[in-house]
Design a protein around this motif. Sequence first.
Motif, short mmCIF file in Angstrom:
data_model
loop_
_atom_site.label_atom_id
_atom_site.label_comp_id
_atom_site.label_asym_id
_atom_site.label_seq_id
_atom_site.Cartn_x
_atom_site.Cartn_y
_atom_site.Cartn_z
N UNK A 1 38.33 36.94 -66.27
CA UNK A 1 37.21 37.45 -66.26
C UNK A 1 36.61 37.13 -68.02
N UNK A 2 37.29 36.48 -68.74
CA UNK A 2 37.01 36.35 -69.69
C UNK A 2 37.99 35.10 -70.31
N UNK A 3 37.72 33.52 -70.00
CA UNK A 3 38.70 32.65 -70.41
C UNK A 3 38.82 32.22 -71.80
N UNK A 4 38.15 32.74 -72.81
CA UNK A 4 38.70 33.43 -74.02
C UNK A 4 39.39 33.98 -74.02
N UNK A 5 40.22 34.64 -73.73
CA UNK A 5 41.32 35.18 -73.48
C UNK A 5 42.10 34.67 -73.05
N UNK A 6 43.03 33.62 -73.67
CA UNK A 6 44.01 32.55 -72.83
C UNK A 6 45.68 32.53 -73.64
N UNK A 7 47.04 31.79 -72.92
CA UNK A 7 47.76 31.71 -73.46
C UNK A 7 48.26 30.42 -73.30
N UNK B 1 40.23 51.23 -87.54
CA UNK B 1 39.21 50.12 -86.31
C UNK B 1 40.50 48.33 -86.78
N UNK B 2 40.28 47.92 -87.31
CA UNK B 2 41.65 46.84 -87.46
C UNK B 2 42.74 47.22 -86.86
N UNK B 3 43.32 48.10 -87.13
CA UNK B 3 44.49 48.52 -86.44
C UNK B 3 44.16 48.05 -84.92
N UNK B 4 43.35 48.68 -84.10
CA UNK B 4 42.59 49.35 -83.24
C UNK B 4 42.09 47.37 -82.18
N UNK B 5 41.74 47.04 -82.74
CA UNK B 5 41.86 45.69 -82.88
C UNK B 5 42.72 44.16 -82.74
N UNK B 6 43.65 44.74 -83.34
CA UNK B 6 44.74 44.06 -83.22
C UNK B 6 46.12 44.36 -82.38
N UNK B 7 45.76 45.74 -82.31
CA UNK B 7 46.43 46.00 -80.61
C UNK B 7 46.29 45.44 -79.35
N UNK B 8 44.74 45.79 -79.58
CA UNK B 8 44.31 45.35 -77.94
C UNK B 8 43.83 43.96 -77.41
N UNK B 9 44.08 43.19 -79.21
CA UNK B 9 44.20 41.49 -78.97
C UNK B 9 45.85 41.44 -78.63
N UNK B 10 46.96 41.64 -79.02
CA UNK B 10 47.90 41.54 -78.19
C UNK B 10 48.14 42.38 -76.97
N UNK C 1 49.30 39.48 -73.67
CA UNK C 1 50.57 39.83 -72.93
C UNK C 1 49.84 39.81 -72.14
N UNK C 2 49.23 40.71 -71.13
CA UNK C 2 48.90 40.68 -69.91
C UNK C 2 48.03 39.44 -69.53
N UNK C 3 47.79 38.53 -69.84
CA UNK C 3 47.19 36.65 -69.32
C UNK C 3 48.54 36.43 -69.42
N UNK C 4 49.66 36.11 -70.69
CA UNK C 4 50.98 35.62 -70.49
C UNK C 4 51.46 35.41 -69.89
N UNK C 5 51.24 36.72 -68.88
CA UNK C 5 52.50 36.78 -68.00
C UNK C 5 51.61 36.92 -66.19
N UNK C 6 49.89 37.55 -66.55
CA UNK C 6 49.21 37.76 -64.87
C UNK C 6 47.83 36.59 -64.89
#
Length: 116
Positions: A100-106, A13-22, A26-31
């Motif tokens: 949709x979620x400004x808390x996800x940012x770069x 579960x921890x690995x899944x959350x880590x990968x999901x956040x990454x 990365x999506x936000x960083x480029x798009x």
Amino acid sequence: MLYLAAVLILGFFGLYVYIWKRVNREWVKHNGEVIEADITDAVCRKRGNWGVTWELHAQWYRPADGKLFAFKEGEWLRKDPTEFLTAEGIRQVTVRIDPKDPHTHWVVLDFLPADY
């Protein structure tokens, strides 16, 4: 046996959350949607073996719903950026957000010299 199963489930579960956040970052960083946020301060943090690092904090007011969002950069800075920002007259920083979620940012730090 039950203990081992619980540890494995929590680990996956921890690995899944880590990968999901990454992937999201990365999506936000480029798009992500580009906004300009006001720089509020630079905060000194002690990072154990890493020594002292600095975080650049900014905030943005979304007029559509009147919400205020706070951001901090995604990279650790080795020097205090306050003097550079003051000398260059920089008061805002570019931030890429998920609409949709400004808390996800770069926070884009391309304006800082390479030695920061």
